[in-house]
Design an enzyme around this catalytic site. Structure first.
Site, PDB file in Angstrom:
ATOM      1  N   ILE A 108      -7.625   4.110   0.092  1.00 42.30           N
ATOM      2  CA  ILE A 108      -7.448   5.538   0.372  1.00 42.30           C
ATOM      3  C   ILE A 108      -7.143   6.286  -0.920  1.00 42.30           C
ATOM      4  CG2 ILE A 108      -6.673   5.143   2.744  1.00 42.30           C
ATOM      5  CD1 ILE A 108      -3.780   5.230   1.739  1.00 42.30           C
ATOM      6  N   HIS A 126     -10.761   3.939   5.974  1.00 39.74           N
ATOM      7  CA  HIS A 126      -9.405   4.367   6.335  1.00 39.74           C
ATOM      8  C   HIS A 126      -9.042   5.723   5.742  1.00 39.74           C
ATOM      9  CE1 HIS A 126      -8.484  -0.191   6.979  1.00 39.74           C
ATOM     10  NE2 HIS A 126      -9.129   0.348   7.984  1.00 39.74           N
ATOM     11  N   CYS A 134      -5.958  19.010   8.957  1.00 33.31           N
ATOM     12  CA  CYS A 134      -5.271  19.310  10.218  1.00 33.31           C
ATOM     13  C   CYS A 134      -5.837  18.373  11.278  1.00 33.31           C
ATOM     14  CB  CYS A 134      -5.526  20.765  10.605  1.00 33.31           C
ATOM     15  SG  CYS A 134      -5.028  21.115  12.294  1.00 33.31           S
ATOM     16  N   CYS A 137      -7.862  20.867  13.950  1.00 33.43           N
ATOM     17  CA  CYS A 137      -9.093  21.611  13.641  1.00 33.43           C
ATOM     18  C   CYS A 137      -9.811  21.065  12.412  1.00 33.43           C
ATOM     19  CB  CYS A 137      -8.783  23.097  13.448  1.00 33.43           C
ATOM     20  SG  CYS A 137      -7.931  23.465  11.887  1.00 33.43           S
ATOM     21  N   ASP A 242      -7.502 -13.354 -10.531  1.00 31.06           N
ATOM     22  CA  ASP A 242      -7.242 -11.925 -10.663  1.00 31.06           C
ATOM     23  C   ASP A 242      -8.564 -11.130 -10.708  1.00 31.06           C
ATOM     24  OD1 ASP A 242      -5.359  -9.684 -11.434  1.00 31.06           O
ATOM     25  OD2 ASP A 242      -6.813  -9.660 -13.080  1.00 31.06           O
TER      26      ASP A 242
HETATM   27  P1  NAD Z   1      -3.741  -6.094   1.777  1.00 32.94           P
HETATM   28  O1  NAD Z   1      -2.525  -5.564   1.089  1.00 32.94           O
HETATM   29  O2  NAD Z   1      -3.620  -6.582   3.156  1.00 32.94           O
HETATM   30  O3  NAD Z   1      -4.345  -7.276   0.909  1.00 32.94           O
HETATM   31  C1  NAD Z   1      -4.541  -7.162  -0.470  1.00 32.94           C
HETATM   32  C2  NAD Z   1      -4.961  -8.522  -0.980  1.00 32.94           C
HETATM   33  O4  NAD Z   1      -5.297  -8.372  -2.339  1.00 32.94           O
HETATM   34  C3  NAD Z   1      -3.858  -9.571  -0.883  1.00 32.94           C
HETATM   35  O5  NAD Z   1      -4.332 -10.681  -0.145  1.00 32.94           O
HETATM   36  C4  NAD Z   1      -3.566  -9.941  -2.342  1.00 32.94           C
HETATM   37  O6  NAD Z   1      -3.384 -11.311  -2.525  1.00 32.94           O
HETATM   38  C5  NAD Z   1      -4.814  -9.489  -3.053  1.00 32.94           C
HETATM   39  N1  NAD Z   1      -4.581  -9.017  -4.428  1.00 32.94           N
HETATM   40  C6  NAD Z   1      -3.709  -8.080  -4.843  1.00 32.94           C
HETATM   41  N2  NAD Z   1      -3.854  -7.847  -6.169  1.00 32.94           N
HETATM   42  C7  NAD Z   1      -4.827  -8.695  -6.589  1.00 32.94           C
HETATM   43  C8  NAD Z   1      -5.425  -8.952  -7.846  1.00 32.94           C
HETATM   44  N3  NAD Z   1      -5.084  -8.275  -8.948  1.00 32.94           N
HETATM   45  N4  NAD Z   1      -6.385  -9.902  -7.931  1.00 32.94           N
HETATM   46  C9  NAD Z   1      -6.770 -10.605  -6.834  1.00 32.94           C
HETATM   47  N5  NAD Z   1      -6.248 -10.394  -5.606  1.00 32.94           N
HETATM   48  C10 NAD Z   1      -5.298  -9.449  -5.491  1.00 32.94           C
HETATM   49  O7  NAD Z   1      -4.862  -4.984   1.619  1.00 32.94           O
HETATM   50  P2  NAD Z   1      -6.095  -4.615   2.558  1.00 32.94           P
HETATM   51  O8  NAD Z   1      -6.768  -5.841   3.051  1.00 32.94           O
HETATM   52  O9  NAD Z   1      -6.858  -3.607   1.807  1.00 32.94           O
HETATM   53  O10 NAD Z   1      -5.430  -3.926   3.837  1.00 32.94           O
HETATM   54  C11 NAD Z   1      -4.361  -3.036   3.714  1.00 32.94           C
HETATM   55  C12 NAD Z   1      -4.582  -1.630   4.230  1.00 32.94           C
HETATM   56  O11 NAD Z   1      -3.693  -0.808   3.485  1.00 32.94           O
HETATM   57  C13 NAD Z   1      -5.935  -1.066   3.975  1.00 32.94           C
HETATM   58  O12 NAD Z   1      -6.375  -0.632   5.180  1.00 32.94           O
HETATM   59  C14 NAD Z   1      -5.741   0.119   3.049  1.00 32.94           C
HETATM   60  O13 NAD Z   1      -6.173   1.298   3.700  1.00 32.94           O
HETATM   61  C15 NAD Z   1      -4.271   0.297   2.889  1.00 32.94           C
HETATM   62  N6  NAD Z   1      -3.799   0.350   1.490  1.00 32.94           N
HETATM   63  C16 NAD Z   1      -4.547   0.975   0.550  1.00 32.94           C
HETATM   64  C17 NAD Z   1      -4.102   1.025  -0.763  1.00 32.94           C
HETATM   65  C18 NAD Z   1      -4.974   1.732  -1.769  1.00 32.94           C
HETATM   66  O14 NAD Z   1      -5.728   2.638  -1.399  1.00 32.94           O
HETATM   67  N7  NAD Z   1      -4.929   1.359  -3.043  1.00 32.94           N
HETATM   68  C19 NAD Z   1      -2.907   0.412  -1.129  1.00 32.94           C
HETATM   69  C20 NAD Z   1      -2.141  -0.220  -0.121  1.00 32.94           C
HETATM   70  C21 NAD Z   1      -2.601  -0.241   1.179  1.00 32.94           C
END
Ligand code: NAD
Length: 253
Positions: A108, A126, A134, A137, A242
């Site tokens: 997001i 998401h 809003c 609307c 990473d």
């Molecule tokens: P999640 O937090 O469930 O999973 C993130 C995964 O990324 C973890 O399994 C972790 O091990 C891995 N990870 C983190 N940093 C890493 C790296 N540098 N290298 C390799 N792997 C790495 O995230 P998700 O599956 O996207 O689901 C979470 C929900 O939260 C999403 O729907 C999202 O909308 C929202 N969210 C978004 C943000 C953003 O926009 N940056 C941040 C937090 C949460």
């Protein structure tokens, strides 16, 4: 198959990219952690600190709306200063040469847009937290406007001119998924030949259904995530390193 080390991982991913005609990246919070935005489920991630506010609670109470905005302004420290990381830049490079035509993201944070991928080629499952709408609307509001009103009212969330509630343009737990984005993601997953899941724990549904669908439709599946996911067994390549290290070599300079 799990890549045994980083060099092998990069080589194998490179080979899959060479062999593919249509590469579809699917990104999660992990691609943005090196940009300073914490993810949800890593140790110390947001999930471990504060549970998100579900949509029905946001709609039901002014106190919850006030709290949702308080948290969003605290998070601005992360979101406002973030710049695209190596993962975003690598995907933007693949986009520029036509290998990647669109990106599906659960994020997001707007960082794919900032990296140079056109808005119409980014499917945001998401929503987007860098502006507000809003809920009644759909009128758009900028965060600075919301913050001014919120602060002037002593920490109370403002209403729209139509009296609807103003919320970040994100999809909360319990809120309907955006139909257009879901349909587009469905179509894209049916027509790629390499699907790469990057930085997602693959536990948030229905988003997690897309890697499964891509695989069932005959695409190869690569998963780049430092922790195991439930889909690793069916993947053609699993890279538990990473993201910046793995995708950095694919940035075109
Ligand atoms: P999640 O937090 O469930 O999973 C993130 C995964 O990324 C973890 O399994 C972790 O091990 C891995 N990870 C983190 N940093 C890493 C790296 N540098 N290298 C390799 N792997 C790495 O995230 P998700 O599956 O996207 O689901 C979470 C929900 O939260 C999403 O729907 C999202 O909308 C929202 N969210 C978004 C943000 C953003 O926009 N940056 C941040 C937090 C949460």
């Amino acid at each position: 198959m799990i890549a045994p080390d980083l060099t092998t991982a990069i080589d194998r991913l490179g080979a899959l990219l060479d062999e593919a005609s249509v590469v579809l990246p699917f990104t999660g919070a992990g691609i943005s952690t090196e940009c300073g935005i914490p993810d949800f489920r890593s140790p110390g991630g947001l999930w471990t600190k504060t549970q998100p506010i579900p949509f029905d609670q946001f709609m039901a109470s002014q106190d919850m709306r006030d709290e949702a905005w308080r948290r969003r302004f605290v998070m601005d420290e992360y979101f406002a200063n973030a710049k695209p990381g190596r993962g975003h830049r690598a995907l933007a490079s693949l986009y520029r040469v036509g290998k990647v035509r669109a990106v599906i993201t659960q994020n997001i944070d707007n960082l794919h847009q900032v990296s140079g991928i056109a808005q119409h080629d980014i499917v945001e499952l998401h929503g987007n937290t860098t502006f507000a709408t809003c809920v009644a609307c759909d009128r758009r509001y900028e965060l600075d406007w919301v913050k001014d009103k919120y602060q002037a009212a002593g920490g109370r969330a403002p209403h729209c001119a139509c009296n609807g509630y103003i919320k970040t343009a994100t999809v909360s737990f319990g809120q309907a998924m955006p139909e257009d984005a879901m349909l587009r993601a469905h179509d894209l997953t049916g027509s790629c030949d390499l699907f790469i899941s990057i930085g997602s724990s693959l536990v948030v549904w229905p988003a997690a259904g897309f890697p499964l669908r891509a695989k069932q439709k005959g695409a190869r599946l690569a998963i780049v995530n430092r922790e195991p996911t439930e889909f690793d067994e069916m993947a053609d390549l699993v890279i538990r390193h990473d993201i910046g290290e793995v995708l950095g070599p694919f940035i075109a300079h």
